[in-house]
Structures are given as C-alpha cells and as structure tokens.
Scaffold this motif. Structure first.
Motif, PDB file in Angstrom:
ATOM      1  N   ILE A 186       1.785  11.254   1.573  1.00 16.91           N
ATOM      2  CA  ILE A 186       0.941  11.103   1.166  1.00 16.91           C
ATOM      3  C   ILE A 186      -0.289  11.789   2.102  1.00 16.91           C
ATOM      4  CG2 ILE A 186       0.137   9.613   2.884  1.00 16.91           C
ATOM      5  CD1 ILE A 186      -0.492   7.556   0.915  1.00 16.91           C
ATOM      6  N   SER A 187       0.690  12.485   3.452  1.00 13.84           N
ATOM      7  CA  SER A 187      -0.743  13.501   3.923  1.00 13.84           C
ATOM      8  C   SER A 187      -0.283  14.701   3.152  1.00 13.84           C
ATOM      9  CB  SER A 187      -0.478  12.941   5.355  1.00 13.84           C
ATOM     10  OG  SER A 187       1.204  13.827   5.763  1.00 13.84           O
ATOM     11  N   GLY A 206       5.299   5.891   3.682  1.00 14.14           N
ATOM     12  CA  GLY A 206       5.583   6.148   5.031  1.00 14.14           C
ATOM     13  C   GLY A 206       6.856   5.648   6.030  1.00 14.14           C
ATOM     14  N   ASP A 246       1.300  -1.278  -0.240  1.00 13.34           N
ATOM     15  CA  ASP A 246      -0.141  -0.108  -0.108  1.00 13.34           C
ATOM     16  C   ASP A 246       0.992   1.482  -0.357  1.00 13.34           C
ATOM     17  OD1 ASP A 246      -2.035  -1.841  -0.070  1.00 13.34           O
ATOM     18  OD2 ASP A 246      -3.021  -1.851   2.271  1.00 13.34           O
ATOM     19  N   GLN A 269       0.681   4.056   1.118  1.00 14.93           N
ATOM     20  CA  GLN A 269       0.942   4.664   3.461  1.00 14.93           C
ATOM     21  C   GLN A 269       2.218   3.710   3.911  1.00 14.93           C
ATOM     22  OE1 GLN A 269      -2.899   5.250   4.684  1.00 14.93           O
ATOM     23  NE2 GLN A 269      -1.840   6.750   6.483  1.00 14.93           N
ATOM     24  N   GLU A 270       1.829   2.387   3.631  1.00  9.45           N
ATOM     25  CA  GLU A 270       3.833   1.655   3.927  1.00  9.45           C
ATOM     26  C   GLU A 270       4.410   2.463   3.106  1.00  9.45           C
ATOM     27  OE1 GLU A 270       1.507  -2.225   3.711  1.00  9.45           O
ATOM     28  OE2 GLU A 270       0.645  -1.892   5.436  1.00  9.45           O
TER      29      GLU A 270
END
Length: 591
Positions: A545-546, A245, A239, A241-242
């Motif tokens: 991503i944020s 991040g 993913d 995000q992973e």
C-alpha cells in the motif's frame, strides 16, 4: 451516516447441497472502495451478483438482507419489485462483468450497446448519447473512439472488449459500481489508466466501488477496506493497510505468497554475442495489414496489426512477447501458427529437428501442414471457450489423436489419462464435462489437450491472465516442469511482466505493432531503456500500500509516441530502427 450498501448474513445455495455463500456480511460507504479477495470458487462473484439479483435460476437465496441507501432513499434490494429493480440496474448500480465476450451482444455495434444505457435511463437523444459514449471510450483508452463505436465485439481483442464493458458500466455515473475482475483481460498500462479513471469518477460523484479481484496489487492501489473470502465464508476483513500489511489469517498470507512480482535485479544478464544455432521458430520481417470495412460508400480502412517483426526462438527456450491489448502480440502468434498469412516479404520458418531443413510455414503442402500442426500446438487465453461444452474430457483429449490417426482407441484413452496426470488432474475426471471444472482446472485441460500430440512447439496466448494468483502460480510451475521434461519450446504471449519475469529466457516488448525493446528479463528489468518498457514496469501493481502506481510515468510511456523523448519519438508508422545498444539488448530508437 448510513453506509451506501449493507450486506448482512447472506447465504446462497444450490439444490440440497450446503450453502456456497455462507453468512457473508460487509458494508460499503459512499466514495469508498471495498475489495472482495479470494480464489476462484470462493463466492465473491455470487455475493456481488446477488446485489443486482442476477443469480442463476437454480440458485436459492437462503438468508440475509441487502440494503441500498442511495440518493432516492433506502431500499431492501432482495424484496424490491422487479420493475423497480430494473430501474436501478445499470443506472444507480452498475456492474463490470469478467467475461466481456459473453456480456456483449455479438449482433450490435459497441457504440449502440453502450449508448443504450443512456437512452434507457437518461432519456438521451442519439446525438447526445453518442457524444457521451465517445468521450467515455476515450477515457477508457480507445485510441480511435469512433472506430470502436462502429465495431462489433468480435472485431476487437479481449482487452478492447473489456474496455467497452467498463465504459458501459461507467457512462451513466452510477452511485455504486460493482467491478468483477475489471482489469483481468487488460494490459498493465491500460489497467493503471482504468484504475485511475475509477478513482477520479469516485472523487467526482462520490461513487462507491466493490472491487472483486484476485490481484493483491490492484487491491493495494484501490481499496480502503478488504474482505478476504474462501469457500463461501469470510476469512478476514478490515482496513486495507492492516490486512495487506500484516495478514492475520493463514489463507490471506498464502494468497500474498503466491502473488507474482517483478524481481529486483542486481545485475543485467550476462552478455552473449553468439547467435543461437538451433532455432526452432524464425519470424523474418513479418508484417500484417487488415482491411476494415467502413460502411456506406466510404473507402475501406487499412489497419496495420504488426510491422517488420523479427523473432528467433531457440529450441527448448521460452520467448515472451509482452505488450498492451492491440499491440499485435496475438497476430504474431497466429502468423507463427500458420493461421494468418503475413504480408508480402515476410516469412515464418519452422525447424522440427536440429538437423532438418527449415520449413516455410505458409508454403506447406496439405500433408506437410498436417505434420506441422501436430508439432506446433496452441494454448488459448480463455479456458472457458477453448473446450467444447458438449464434449466430455476424454473426447476433448482424444480428438486431436483421432484427427492425426494416432494409435488405437485404447492407446488414445491411455494417452489422455497420462496427460491428465502430467497436468496434475486425476484420470477419473475423463468422464466429466468442462462445466464441472474451475477456471484453473480448465486451463490445465487445455494444456493437456495440446500435449496429447507430443508437440515440439507450444504457443501460449495469455494462459494465466484469467486465473487467480494461486492457480496462476501452479500453471506457471506446470509449464516450466513440462518444458524441461519434454524439451518443449514456448512462444509465450502476455501483458504481465511479473509472469514473464518468471518464465521467459528472452522478452520482446511490443507497442502498436512494432517491437520497441528486446532483451533477456534480467537485462530488461535492470536497465529498461524505452519509455514504453518503463511504463509497463511502473504500471505493474505491487501488493504494498506504500508503493502506489505512478500514473504520470505510465501516462508518458503509454501515451502518444509524439510525446516520448526525442531519441524515441516518431510520427505515424515511421518508427526508428531496432538497434542493438549493447550485446543482446535491442531498443527502437534514433541513432
């Protein structure tokens, strides 16, 4: 529910060599975006081209399967008859290619090329197809869709050609869109708009997207899942995000470390009221108007490429011109080189040495022009097209010295070898042809070729836009090192503020042919005043991503000048004057 596309254990090779794509597997769901990330030569593009069976003739499909579960049922794309494959290409599966000049026919107008997709796959009449294409041209950011329809590819800038390529891929609303570096040649504001367009089309049609990119900021704004490739193999997948991040593989972490970002500026640059005394290049009131043929009996149309541009480049410094495609950046560079003559009233002055009298570039005698061309060189945007494929590296590097009658054949070869060492390449490469090098290596060769004449001024036109982030970092470090070592002066053209923040001493922001703001980088990023400058900063994608791109802020600044705040608003070509709001900080605004 079965994935829209399943690629299993894909292996591709050439000749007797090892597989250049080795055991690659990934899956994509409808309505989802999967990003393939990696450096040049990692196998991303080859993996994607295999989906459409557009591999080079010498390529060998050594293993694997590609299953497409579209609206008309599941098919194995690798075993499908060619006639059925042709019906899928460009209709149910479309691809945006990285190099639009090679992908578009130079003999046909852009409108006809894009409309061909609808006529072939949708059986649309000419009028209906033209209406659909003009609507798509407007969506991808053409200010004048009708003019784009009538234009040939060579009449448009690189970014404009890429917009037409994107329109061609999306006009039929495919089930699967493969986007191979779709925004590499685009300025950040258009990039943000195109990414928003892809997302809106996904929401409307459920289209799946495979995004091939080296820009981790684009990945953060677009992808739900990420596959990281290196040397033909998958290094990491998961993913977005992973992976973004907390990257688990060292190679992914290395890509993140090389990603350029606009710096967080705590204070503006120190004010300087003293003008630079030693100016090597001086553009004074430079304007350029082109006359475009209109066809038939209609009157030719005048297009203003740049208006009343004043730029001063101090010796040993870097002046960057930033702006969207079609803003007039490259026109200014060509005028500075003497390749284009400015409109009446404008002049370009070049001072080869601090004590020398300035030379009017466009009034030089043939002998003076030859001397000027030796002292001012250019590094072009496309490393693939700027080197002759028929010349070995040694010929390419020694040719400028032969033209200017510099040294003996042995001297020229030694100079060529020295320049290769300067740009981090091995002199043993002199016998190779350009096709044997990667994109980053070819750009190094282009820089080496420009340096063989020991110039004093280097004009760099988007020298890093086609390069992946790690190679881009190397080229910027190289340019900085050469500038300091040889006391070179740079006129640096770019659409990427993160790159400009790294290398420039002064930044001029251009839009629609005029400079709208000018200041040192620290001042510009600390206190941007013009709505277009703010849009450029807001449109810069970050690998976080944020922190998605604020499309509303981009649309306001990159939209019509009539929609800007009253202080900056203007109509047509009647822009307000460029005013100095504080020492060293100029903004185009009403008093």
């Amino acid at each position: 529910m079965a994935p829209l596309l399943e690629v299993n254990d894909l292996s591709i090779g050439f000749g007797n060599g090892p597989s250049v794509v080795d055991g690659v597997s990934f899956a994509l769901n409808a309505g989802e975006t999967l990003a393939l990330v990696g450096e040049s030569g990692s196998g991303k593009t080859l993996s994607c081209r295999s989906v459409l069976r557009l591999l080079p003739d010498a390529a060998q499909m050594r293993g694997g399967s590609i299953r497409f579960n579209g609206a008309e049922g599941a098919v194995n794309l690798l075993s499908l008859p060619e006639k059925k494959m042709r019906a899928i290409r460009g209709d149910r599966i479309s691809m945006i290619f990285q190099e639009p000049m090679r992908s578009l026919s130079p003999l046909h107008r852009l409108g006809d090329q894009v409309a061909e997709v609808l006529r072939l796959h949708r059986n649309m009449g000419r009028t209906a197809a033209k209406r659909a294409v003009l609507e798509q041209f407007e969506k991808v950011g053409f200010v004048d869709p009708l003019r784009a329809w009538k234009s040939y590819p060579f009449e448009m800038s690189g970014g404009m050609r890429q917009r037409a390529m994107i329109a061609m891929a999306m006009v039929a609303k495919p089930e699967l869109l493969i986007a191979d570096e779709p925004t590499t040649a685009l300025d950040v504001t258009t990039q943000a708009q195109v990414l928003g367009l892809i997302r809106s089309l996904q929401a409307e049609t459920g289209m799946g997207v495979i995004l091939v990119t080296h820009d981790l900021g684009v990945v953060a704004n677009m992808a739900q899942r990420v596959v990281v490739m290196n040397k033909g193999r998958v290094m990491e997948r998961g993913d977005a995000q992973e992976v973004l991040g907390s990257p688990a593989h060292p190679y992914t972490a290395k890509l993140f470390a090389a990603a350029p970002m606009i710096p967080a500026v705590a204070a503006p640059a120190p004010a300087s009221t003293k003008p630079a005394e030693d100016v090597i290049l001086d553009l004074r009131d430079v304007s350029k108007t082109y006359t475009m043929r209109a066809g038939g009996w209609r009157k030719p149309v005048s297009v203003s490429a740049c208006q009343h541009v004043d730029l001063h480049l101090p010796r040993g410094k870097t002046l960057a011109i930033v702006g969207e495609s079609g803003s007039g950046k490259t026109t200014c560079a060509r005028i500075a080189m003497g390749a284009e003559r400015p409109d009446a009233g404008g002049e370009v002055l070049f001072r080869p040495d601090p004590a020398a009298a300035p030379l009017a570039v466009h009034d030089l005698s043939p002998t003076e022009r030859t001397a000027f061309q030796r002292q001012a060189q250019m590094v072009f945007q496309d490393p693939y097209s700027s080197l002759s494929p028929r010349m070995r590296v040694q010929q390419a590097l020694t040719e400028p010295m032969e033209v200017h009658n510099i040294g003996t054949a042995r001297d020229r070869r030694e100079k060529a070898a020295e320049m290769l060492r300067w740009v981090g390449l091995n002199p043993d490469m002199l016998g190779r042809f350009p096709h044997a090098f990667s994109g980053g290596q070819r750009q190094r060769l282009s820089i080496a070729r420009a340096l063989t004449l020991d110039p004093k001024l280097l004009i760099c036109d988007e020298p890093t836009s086609a390069l992946d982030v790690s190679v881009q970092e190397q080229i910027l470090t190289l340019l900085e090192d050469i500038r300091d070592r040889a006391n070179l002066s740079y006129l640096f053209i770019s659409h990427d503020l993160a790159v400009v923040a790294r290398i420039a001493d002064e930044v001029a922001v251009m839009r629609a042919g005029v400079i709208v703001e000018q200041a040192p980088p620290d001042t510009l990023f600390y206190n941007p005043q013009h709505p277009y400058t703010r849009a450029l900063i807001a449109a810069q994608p970050e690998p976080d991503i944020s922190r998605p791109i604020d499309l509303d802020l981009v649309a306001k600044g990159a939209g019509s000048p009539m929609l800007w705040p009253e202080q900056f608003r203007f109509e047509g070509h009647h822009a307000p004057a460029l005013r100095e709001l504080e020492p060293g900080h100029k903004v185009r605004c009403h008093a």
